[in-house]
Design a protein around this motif. Structure first.
Motif, PDB file in Angstrom:
ATOM      1  N   GLY A   1       0.807  -1.212   0.000  1.00 36.07           N
ATOM      2  CA  GLY A   1       0.000   0.000   0.000  1.00 36.07           C
ATOM      3  C   GLY A   1       0.837   1.257   0.000  1.00 36.07           C
ATOM      4  O   GLY A   1       2.056   1.245  -0.197  1.00 36.07           O
ATOM      5  N   LYS A   2       0.168   2.378   0.259  1.00 32.21           N
ATOM      6  CA  LYS A   2       0.788   3.692   0.188  1.00 32.21           C
ATOM      7  C   LYS A   2       1.997   3.798   1.109  1.00 32.21           C
ATOM      8  O   LYS A   2       1.916   3.527   2.296  1.00 32.21           O
ATOM      9  N   GLY A   3       3.123   4.184   0.536  1.00 36.46           N
ATOM     10  CA  GLY A   3       4.336   4.377   1.315  1.00 36.46           C
ATOM     11  C   GLY A   3       4.997   3.097   1.774  1.00 36.46           C
ATOM     12  O   GLY A   3       5.959   3.141   2.545  1.00 36.46           O
ATOM     13  N   GLY A   4       4.528   1.933   1.298  1.00 36.05           N
ATOM     14  CA  GLY A   4       5.095   0.661   1.731  1.00 36.05           C
ATOM     15  C   GLY A   4       6.383   0.325   1.018  1.00 36.05           C
ATOM     16  O   GLY A   4       6.695   0.856  -0.054  1.00 36.05           O
ATOM     17  N   ILE A   5       7.142  -0.591   1.612  1.00 37.23           N
ATOM     18  CA  ILE A   5       8.432  -0.972   1.030  1.00 37.23           C
ATOM     19  C   ILE A   5       8.257  -1.644  -0.334  1.00 37.23           C
ATOM     20  O   ILE A   5       9.106  -1.519  -1.211  1.00 37.23           O
ATOM     21  N   MET A   6       7.113  -2.356  -0.532  1.00 38.51           N
ATOM     22  CA  MET A   6       6.898  -3.008  -1.812  1.00 38.51           C
ATOM     23  C   MET A   6       6.767  -1.992  -2.941  1.00 38.51           C
ATOM     24  O   MET A   6       7.168  -2.264  -4.077  1.00 38.51           O
ATOM     25  N   ASP A   7       6.199  -0.832  -2.662  1.00 40.76           N
ATOM     26  CA  ASP A   7       6.094   0.213  -3.685  1.00 40.76           C
ATOM     27  C   ASP A   7       7.478   0.661  -4.149  1.00 40.76           C
ATOM     28  O   ASP A   7       7.727   0.824  -5.346  1.00 40.76           O
ATOM     29  N   SER A   8       8.379   0.878  -3.200  1.00 34.96           N
ATOM     30  CA  SER A   8       9.710   1.373  -3.566  1.00 34.96           C
ATOM     31  C   SER A   8      10.509   0.304  -4.312  1.00 34.96           C
ATOM     32  O   SER A   8      11.239   0.614  -5.253  1.00 34.96           O
ATOM     33  N   ILE A   9      10.376  -0.967  -3.899  1.00 31.54           N
ATOM     34  CA  ILE A   9      11.106  -2.039  -4.596  1.00 31.54           C
ATOM     35  C   ILE A   9      10.515  -2.273  -5.984  1.00 31.54           C
ATOM     36  O   ILE A   9      11.245  -2.546  -6.946  1.00 31.54           O
ATOM     37  N   TRP A  10       9.182  -2.165  -6.101  1.00 33.60           N
ATOM     38  CA  TRP A  10       8.543  -2.314  -7.411  1.00 33.60           C
ATOM     39  C   TRP A  10       9.074  -1.256  -8.380  1.00 33.60           C
ATOM     40  O   TRP A  10       9.330  -1.542  -9.553  1.00 33.60           O
ATOM     41  N   ASP A  11       9.261  -0.047  -7.896  1.00 32.27           N
ATOM     42  CA  ASP A  11       9.777   1.032  -8.721  1.00 32.27           C
ATOM     43  C   ASP A  11      11.167   0.686  -9.256  1.00 32.27           C
ATOM     44  O   ASP A  11      11.457   0.878 -10.446  1.00 32.27           O
ATOM     45  N   VAL A  12      12.020   0.147  -8.393  1.00 31.75           N
ATOM     46  CA  VAL A  12      13.369  -0.249  -8.818  1.00 31.75           C
ATOM     47  C   VAL A  12      13.290  -1.371  -9.848  1.00 31.75           C
ATOM     48  O   VAL A  12      13.995  -1.368 -10.867  1.00 31.75           O
ATOM     49  N   TRP A  13      12.405  -2.366  -9.603  1.00 31.39           N
ATOM     50  CA  TRP A  13      12.265  -3.506 -10.520  1.00 31.39           C
ATOM     51  C   TRP A  13      11.687  -3.071 -11.859  1.00 31.39           C
ATOM     52  O   TRP A  13      12.146  -3.509 -12.920  1.00 31.39           O
ATOM     53  N   HIS A  14      10.662  -2.230 -11.824  1.00 33.04           N
ATOM     54  CA  HIS A  14       9.934  -1.883 -13.041  1.00 33.04           C
ATOM     55  C   HIS A  14      10.833  -1.173 -14.050  1.00 33.04           C
ATOM     56  O   HIS A  14      10.732  -1.417 -15.264  1.00 33.04           O
ATOM     57  N   LYS A  15      11.716  -0.299 -13.583  1.00 33.31           N
ATOM     58  CA  LYS A  15      12.637   0.394 -14.487  1.00 33.31           C
ATOM     59  C   LYS A  15      13.490  -0.607 -15.243  1.00 33.31           C
ATOM     60  O   LYS A  15      13.695  -0.484 -16.459  1.00 33.31           O
ATOM     61  N   ARG A  16      13.987  -1.596 -14.527  1.00 30.24           N
ATOM     62  CA  ARG A  16      14.857  -2.595 -15.159  1.00 30.24           C
ATOM     63  C   ARG A  16      14.061  -3.565 -16.037  1.00 30.24           C
ATOM     64  O   ARG A  16      14.563  -4.062 -17.041  1.00 30.24           O
ATOM     65  N   LYS A  17      12.837  -3.846 -15.643  1.00 33.31           N
ATOM     66  CA  LYS A  17      12.003  -4.752 -16.431  1.00 33.31           C
ATOM     67  C   LYS A  17      11.663  -4.150 -17.784  1.00 33.31           C
ATOM     68  O   LYS A  17      11.696  -4.848 -18.806  1.00 33.31           O
ATOM     69  N   ILE A  18      11.359  -2.871 -17.827  1.00 32.89           N
ATOM     70  CA  ILE A  18      11.063  -2.210 -19.100  1.00 32.89           C
ATOM     71  C   ILE A  18      12.296  -2.236 -20.001  1.00 32.89           C
ATOM     72  O   ILE A  18      12.191  -2.458 -21.216  1.00 32.89           O
TER      73      ILE A  18
END
Length: 587
Positions: free
Chosen positions: A484-501
């Motif tokens: 959810g909002k401000g959770g650690i999964m949000d920040s890790i998803w952001d790091v992963w998504h850049k590399r996945k694209i």
């Protein structure tokens, strides 16, 4: 002396209004002219000089009336942080588990006076601890900018990963600030409850004021009522370093390095390891007599070779010798060594296959089955051991890649572990750093390696009680510090998504280029592999041309360890690093 307001007059042509002329010249309207009656003589002289200059430039700019400016209230001074009084706080020794992606860092360990092209993980940890004022080093007030000294913090680290190497289960022990009430000072504790985040920047500074005060009669809980260490540190750490859990009750005299009984590493790779050559020209015969297409790896041969690492062996032929450590014992125990295929329905980002993440109510996530979503396939070399020598894992992987490409038979592992056959290490290149991950560190409650090696540490993970901020209410705030909002999964998803694209775009480009033109891959005509320079895969992004491959048995040998150690002693003298046991090497 009284002055009349200064009025500017200009001559105009007949039929042209005075207002239009003033506007054209950039002169202010009469109602915009300041009241000069309150100006001092020096102010008036300066204004006249300015007006003359502006007239020459055919423009006049509005001026602020000094009498009005003087009447304005003075600006408020910025409120300074109160001096931080460490004596008001208790401290406690805890363990922290965290993860980092290592490619932007110069390894884990920081060495005083050794400037590196990239920051180290320890430097980032130090800055985070100091910024949040969670630690009180002995020399804290005397430290120069950029200087690091953990003395007085009971700091210890489990593994010292090299430059570019990542970790998903790194562990440190450290003494940190606590909210535990000071003895016979309950009144002070109540005051601290209101500003317990003193010295912490951003949202962390507001944490104490938002948190409900606990009744005096309620006993202090060492987990529920403690500072949210995970969130405090994650706020100030870089996005590719994340705190995952903390242990409130590590063993007495806990040392993250010496209490660890097992370290688990994983090395990721693909098969094909590099772009294969189509047609008959891409086929080669391996050292075991198999036919294999160049670029692909013989996974079964690699599994046979990896199994030979298990047990207690002398690994001097699978490491880099550091004479500063003066290591003479190279025996290490490997509990497990295997080649595993990554189930792409479960990783990476396979957590969304859980029913709780279904796209809609009653829907099922379509993740595919084993191996049907990843071409090329993804594998890992998993190796678990009590301790590792310097660069040992990367040497173990390097020889496995030689076996997988057909340059060496699996029996080469047994030969290199035989000190009579190979008393010194042949000169071969170790595998590259980026795919290597320190996967986990295990702390059992016993020292017997024949017993269960399950982790006995009581970790409090992010999102659990004690692993989230006490003022966070998931049903109201939309987050529980994990999801959810401000959770650690949000920040890790952001790091992963850049590399996945990036991965998707590069993969799509390869498919487009491979399909372009009138020739099909079957029509490609190249010289046979035997007539071309072989390419050697070392875990990196592209293979290295090696000319004529020289088998390990015929490669030049390194000097004996005893000679290397003796030469160092003669030049430098004996050296024993702090907290370094003689029999322990560098991971």
């Amino acid at each position: 002396m009284t002055f009349k307001p200064l009025t500017l007059y200009t001559t105009t042509r007949r039929g042209t209004s005075r207002r239009a002329r003033r506007k054209k010249m950039g002169l202010p309207e009469p109602e915009q002219t300041p009241d000069y009656t309150n100006w001092s003589a020096s102010q008036l002289l300066k204004r006249i000089t300015d007006l003359e200059t502006q007239l020459r430039n055919n423009r006049i700019v509005p001026v602020t009336d000094p009498s009005v400016t003087a009447a304005l209230p003075p600006k408020k001074k910025q409120k300074k942080d109160r001096p931080f009084d460490a004596s008001r706080y208790n401290t406690r020794h805890i363990a922290l588990k965290f993860a980092y992606l290592g490619q932007r860092y110069n390894g884990f360990e920081h060495h005083t006076g050794n400037k590196t092209p990239l920051p180290t993980i320890e430097e980032e940890l130090w800055k985070a601890f100091m910024k949040t004022r969670l630690i009180f080093p002995t020399r804290g007030a005397d430290l120069k900018e950029g200087e690091i000294d953990w003395e007085g913090t009971d700091y210890s680290k489990c593994g010292r990963t090299d430059r570019g190497v990542s970790a998903f289960g790194q562990v440190i022990g450290i003494r940190v600030r606590s909210l535990q009430p000071m003895p016979k000072e309950q009144s002070v504790q109540e005051e601290e409850q209101g500003d317990k985040m003193q010295g912490i920047e951003g949202n962390a500074k507001e944490q104490g004021s938002k948190e409900d005060k606990k009744p005096e009669s309620k006993p202090w809980d060492h987990i529920r009522d403690e500072l949210p260490y995970i969130q405090l540190l994650n706020r100030v750490l870089p996005e590719d370093i994340r705190m995952l859990a903390w242990c409130p009750t590590p063993p007495t005299d806990f040392n993250a390095r010496f209490n660890c009984r097992e370290r688990r590493y994983r090395y990721f790779f693909t098969s094909p390891a590099f772009a294969p050559v189509p047609g008959d020209a891409g086929l080669l015969t391996t050292a075991t007599g198999k036919t294999l297409r160049e670029g692909y790896l013989d996974i079964e041969a690699m599994r046979d070779a990896a199994k030979r690492y298990e047990g207690l062996h002398d690994f001097r032929n699978f490491c880099k010798v550091d004479p500063a450590k003066q290591i003479s014992n190279f025996e290490r125990r490997i509990f497990k060594a295997s080649i595993e295929e990554v189930d792409v329905s479960q990783a990476p980002a396979g957590f969304i296959s859980h029913p709780a993440f279904a796209q809609s109510v009653g829907a099922k996530n379509q993740m595919g089955g084993q191996g049907d979503m990843s071409i090329p396939k993804i594998y890992t070399f998993d190796v678990n051991g009590s301790a590792f020598l310097w660069h040992q894992v990367r040497h173990l992987v390097a020889v496995l890649f030689l076996v997988g490409q057909g340059f060496e038979p699996p029996s080469i592992i047994s030969d290199l572990l035989d000190m009579e056959k190979y008393p010194t290490r042949p000169k071969y290149e170790m595998a590259t750093d980026a795919p290597l991950v320190l996967w986990d560190c295990i702390f059992p409650d016993h020292e017997d390696i024949d017993q269960s090696r399950e982790d006995a540490m009581e970790w409090v993970y992010v999102g659990e009680t004690g692993g989230r901020e006490t003022n966070k209410r998931p049903e109201m705030d939309g987050g529980d510090s994990k999801f959810g909002k401000g959770g650690i999964m949000d920040s890790i998803w952001d790091v992963w998504h850049k590399r996945k694209i990036d991965e998707i775009l590069a993969g799509s480009l390869m498919d487009i280029v491979a399909a372009q033109g009138k020739r099909s891959p079957a029509d490609v005509k190249l010289a046979p592999v035997a007539e071309r320079s072989p390419r050697l895969f070392d875990g990196g992004d592209w293979p290295r041309p090696v000319g004529t491959y020289v088998p390990i048995a015929r490669k030049q040998r390194m000097e004996p360890v005893e000679v290397v150690n003796a030469r160092y002693l003669e030049r430098k003298g004996p050296y024993q690093p702090k907290f370094m046991r003689k029999e322990d090497g560098d991971e």
